[in-house]
Design a protein around this motif. Structure first.
Motif, mmCIF file in Angstrom:
data_model
loop_
_atom_site.group_PDB
_atom_site.id
_atom_site.type_symbol
_atom_site.label_atom_id
_atom_site.label_comp_id
_atom_site.label_asym_id
_atom_site.label_seq_id
_atom_site.Cartn_x
_atom_site.Cartn_y
_atom_site.Cartn_z
ATOM 1 N N LEU A 60 39.800 26.544 31.327
ATOM 2 C CA LEU A 60 39.152 27.157 32.292
ATOM 3 C C LEU A 60 37.924 27.900 31.996
ATOM 4 N N VAL A 61 36.757 28.100 32.796
ATOM 5 C CA VAL A 61 35.595 28.913 32.546
ATOM 6 C C VAL A 61 35.805 30.115 33.302
ATOM 7 N N VAL A 62 35.681 31.240 32.447
ATOM 8 C CA VAL A 62 35.951 32.562 33.004
ATOM 9 C C VAL A 62 34.520 33.447 32.782
ATOM 10 N N LYS A 63 34.295 34.125 34.117
ATOM 11 C CA LYS A 63 32.741 34.748 33.901
ATOM 12 C C LYS A 63 33.254 36.275 33.762
ATOM 13 N N HIS A 64 32.627 36.647 32.718
ATOM 14 C CA HIS A 64 32.280 38.225 32.800
ATOM 15 C C HIS A 64 31.323 38.721 33.624
ATOM 16 N N LYS A 65 31.616 39.985 34.069
ATOM 17 C CA LYS A 65 30.654 40.684 34.874
ATOM 18 C C LYS A 65 29.249 40.738 34.252
ATOM 19 N N LEU A 88 42.744 41.817 26.049
ATOM 20 C CA LEU A 88 42.291 40.915 25.001
ATOM 21 C C LEU A 88 40.956 41.076 24.764
ATOM 22 N N VAL A 89 40.162 40.877 26.033
ATOM 23 C CA VAL A 89 38.601 40.775 25.810
ATOM 24 C C VAL A 89 37.903 42.198 25.725
ATOM 25 N N GLY A 90 38.697 43.036 26.265
ATOM 26 C CA GLY A 90 38.458 44.316 26.242
ATOM 27 C C GLY A 90 37.290 44.672 27.418
ATOM 28 N N VAL A 91 37.727 44.133 28.546
ATOM 29 C CA VAL A 91 36.636 44.152 29.733
ATOM 30 C C VAL A 91 37.647 44.691 31.022
ATOM 31 N N ASN A 92 37.025 45.282 31.833
ATOM 32 C CA ASN A 92 38.002 45.476 33.230
ATOM 33 C C ASN A 92 37.666 44.437 34.440
ATOM 34 N N LYS A 93 36.606 43.517 34.109
ATOM 35 C CA LYS A 93 36.507 42.751 35.272
ATOM 36 C C LYS A 93 36.447 41.155 34.682
ATOM 37 N N LEU A 94 37.025 40.173 35.174
ATOM 38 C CA LEU A 94 36.722 38.783 34.564
ATOM 39 C C LEU A 94 36.975 37.732 35.747
ATOM 40 N N SER A 95 36.439 36.667 36.136
ATOM 41 C CA SER A 95 36.427 35.885 37.352
ATOM 42 C C SER A 95 36.306 34.616 37.181
#
Length: 168
Positions: A60-65, A88-95
């Motif tokens: 799956l390709v996941v996009k950071h904000k 895990l990635v340390g962010v509050n938004k992925l899509s």
């Protein structure tokens, strides 16, 4: 287009299968390609290949904000856990990006996406449930599956292994 795909700038890029194989070679991976009839679902692909859905790994390709991407490798009988992956990635938004953005980020169409031979080497996160056995994954072209040792793939890609999925 046969053995090549037209890139946005009018140049020809190697077709998906060739890029996948070149990526596998560059990482020293032993892969086995299997041509199969087109499948309408992951479950149907597993049936055609004679393996359980859990042995097919979805790339799956996941996009950071911020506009960058990552690959999440998830067993076919599981789904991505957004809270676990964000933590895990340390962010509050992925899509999940639209199909055209995923193609632009990897050079692969949905259903064929793989980190091997991707047009950009995005970071890879592998679900812990996929370790320790032979898996099947996309090989850059519809109707083609690749078999590879999951642990060798994880090591070759320098993937971060963690619990990033939930049962479907």
């Amino acid at each position: 287009m046969g053995n090549a795909e037209l890139m946005g700038d009018g140049e020809l890029a190697p077709a998906g299968r060739e890029r996948f194989l070149a990526g596998a070679r560059a990482h020293g991976l032993d892969v086995e390609l299997v041509e199969r009839k087109a499948a309408r679902s992951l479950q149907e692909a597993a049936q055609i290949l004679g393996i359980p859905p859990s042995d097919i790994v979805k790339s799956l390709v996941v996009k950071h904000k911020d506009g960058t991407f990552l690959f999440a490798l998830i067993p076919g009988d599981r789904q991505i856990s957004w809270p676990k992956l964000r933590a895990l990635v340390g962010v509050n938004k992925l899509s999940l990006p639209p199909a055209d953005a995923a193609f632009e980020a990897t050079g692969y169409e949905r259903g064929t996406i793989t980190p091997l031979g991707s047009s950009t080497a995005w970071p890879v996160y592998a679900d812990a449930a996929m370790t320790g056995h032979r898996i099947s994954m996309g090989a850059g072209e519809h109707g083609v599956s690749a078999f590879v040792d999951s642990d060798a793939l994880i090591e070759a890609l320098g993937a971060t292994v963690a619990d990033i999925s939930d049962p479907e």
